[in-house]
Design a protein around this motif. Sequence first.
Motif, short mmCIF file in Angstrom:
data_model
loop_
_atom_site.label_atom_id
_atom_site.label_comp_id
_atom_site.label_asym_id
_atom_site.label_seq_id
_atom_site.Cartn_x
_atom_site.Cartn_y
_atom_site.Cartn_z
N SER A 1 0.85 -1.13 -0.07
CA SER A 1 0.02 0.08 -0.07
C SER A 1 0.83 1.55 -0.01
O SER A 1 1.98 1.33 0.54
CB SER A 1 -0.92 0.00 1.21
N ALA A 2 0.53 2.13 -0.67
CA ALA A 2 1.20 3.46 -0.77
C ALA A 2 1.15 4.02 0.67
O ALA A 2 2.50 5.02 0.80
CB ALA A 2 0.55 4.63 -1.67
N VAL A 3 0.74 3.85 1.71
CA VAL A 3 0.71 4.49 3.09
C VAL A 3 1.07 3.61 4.14
O VAL A 3 0.92 3.98 5.27
CB VAL A 3 -0.68 5.23 3.39
N LEU B 1 -4.98 -3.29 5.68
CA LEU B 1 -6.23 -2.70 5.20
C LEU B 1 -6.78 -1.63 5.75
O LEU B 1 -7.34 -0.64 5.14
CB LEU B 1 -7.10 -4.19 5.30
N GLN B 2 -6.71 -1.59 7.13
CA GLN B 2 -7.22 -0.39 7.91
C GLN B 2 -6.46 0.80 7.73
O GLN B 2 -7.35 1.99 7.46
CB GLN B 2 -7.29 -0.75 9.20
N VAL B 3 -5.09 0.85 7.57
CA VAL B 3 -4.43 2.05 7.41
C VAL B 3 -4.68 2.50 5.81
O VAL B 3 -4.84 3.78 5.49
CB VAL B 3 -2.84 1.74 7.62
N GLN C 1 -7.40 2.04 4.19
CA GLN C 1 -8.75 2.51 4.15
C GLN C 1 -8.72 4.06 4.66
O GLN C 1 -9.26 4.80 4.07
CB GLN C 1 -9.75 1.69 4.84
N GLU C 2 -8.25 4.30 5.74
CA GLU C 2 -8.09 5.80 6.35
C GLU C 2 -7.46 6.57 5.37
O GLU C 2 -7.69 7.87 5.16
CB GLU C 2 -6.95 5.52 7.60
N HIS C 3 -6.77 6.23 4.34
CA HIS C 3 -6.02 7.06 3.57
C HIS C 3 -6.56 7.03 2.11
O HIS C 3 -5.81 7.35 1.09
CB HIS C 3 -4.53 6.94 3.54
N HIS C 4 -7.65 6.18 1.76
CA HIS C 4 -8.25 5.91 0.75
C HIS C 4 -7.22 5.38 -0.49
O HIS C 4 -7.13 5.93 -1.58
CB HIS C 4 -8.92 7.05 0.22
N LYS C 5 -6.45 4.42 -0.05
CA LYS C 5 -5.43 3.82 -1.15
C LYS C 5 -5.74 2.36 -1.36
O LYS C 5 -6.15 1.68 -0.40
CB LYS C 5 -4.06 4.07 -0.39
N ASP C 6 -5.20 1.98 -2.57
CA ASP C 6 -5.51 0.61 -3.14
C ASP C 6 -4.62 -0.27 -2.18
O ASP C 6 -3.52 0.36 -1.88
CB ASP C 6 -5.36 0.53 -4.43
N VAL C 7 -4.68 -1.50 -2.01
CA VAL C 7 -3.71 -2.49 -1.74
C VAL C 7 -3.53 -3.40 -2.74
O VAL C 7 -4.36 -3.85 -3.42
CB VAL C 7 -4.48 -3.33 -0.64
#
Length: 104
Positions: free
Chosen positions: A7-9, A90-92, A94-100
Motif C-alpha cells: 500500500s502507498a501508506v 487494510l485499515q491504514v 482505508q484511512e488514506h483511501h489507497k488501494d492494496v
Amino acid sequence: MIYKFHSAVAGEVIMLEENAEQVLDAIGKPPGARGVIPASDLPAAIAALQTAMQRSEQQHGKTADKEEGVSAIDRPVPFHVRAHPFLKLLQVSQEHHKDVTWGI
C-alpha cells in the motif's frame, strides 16, 4: 511461494502462499500472481476479514482448552494471529483511501 502485499501508506506485509491464500479467500479475492483491492472495496474486505478472524479466535479458544500440556511452540499459529498484520494494512489503507496490491 511468497505473497507481498503493498500500500502507498503502509509497510509491506509478506506471507507464505498458504497463509496469503487464506486471507484472500476470507475477503473474497481469488489468489493469483498479482491483484488489487481497490480502496472502495476495503470496508467490505475489512468486515469480512474481521468476521473470519473472530471465527478463528472462537475456534482456537475451543481447541486450546483441549491442548493442556502441549507446549506453545508445538501449536500452530492460528489464522486470527497470522491475519492481524494484513488487517492493519487494510485499515491504514482505508484511512488514506489507497488501494492494496499484491504480487508474488
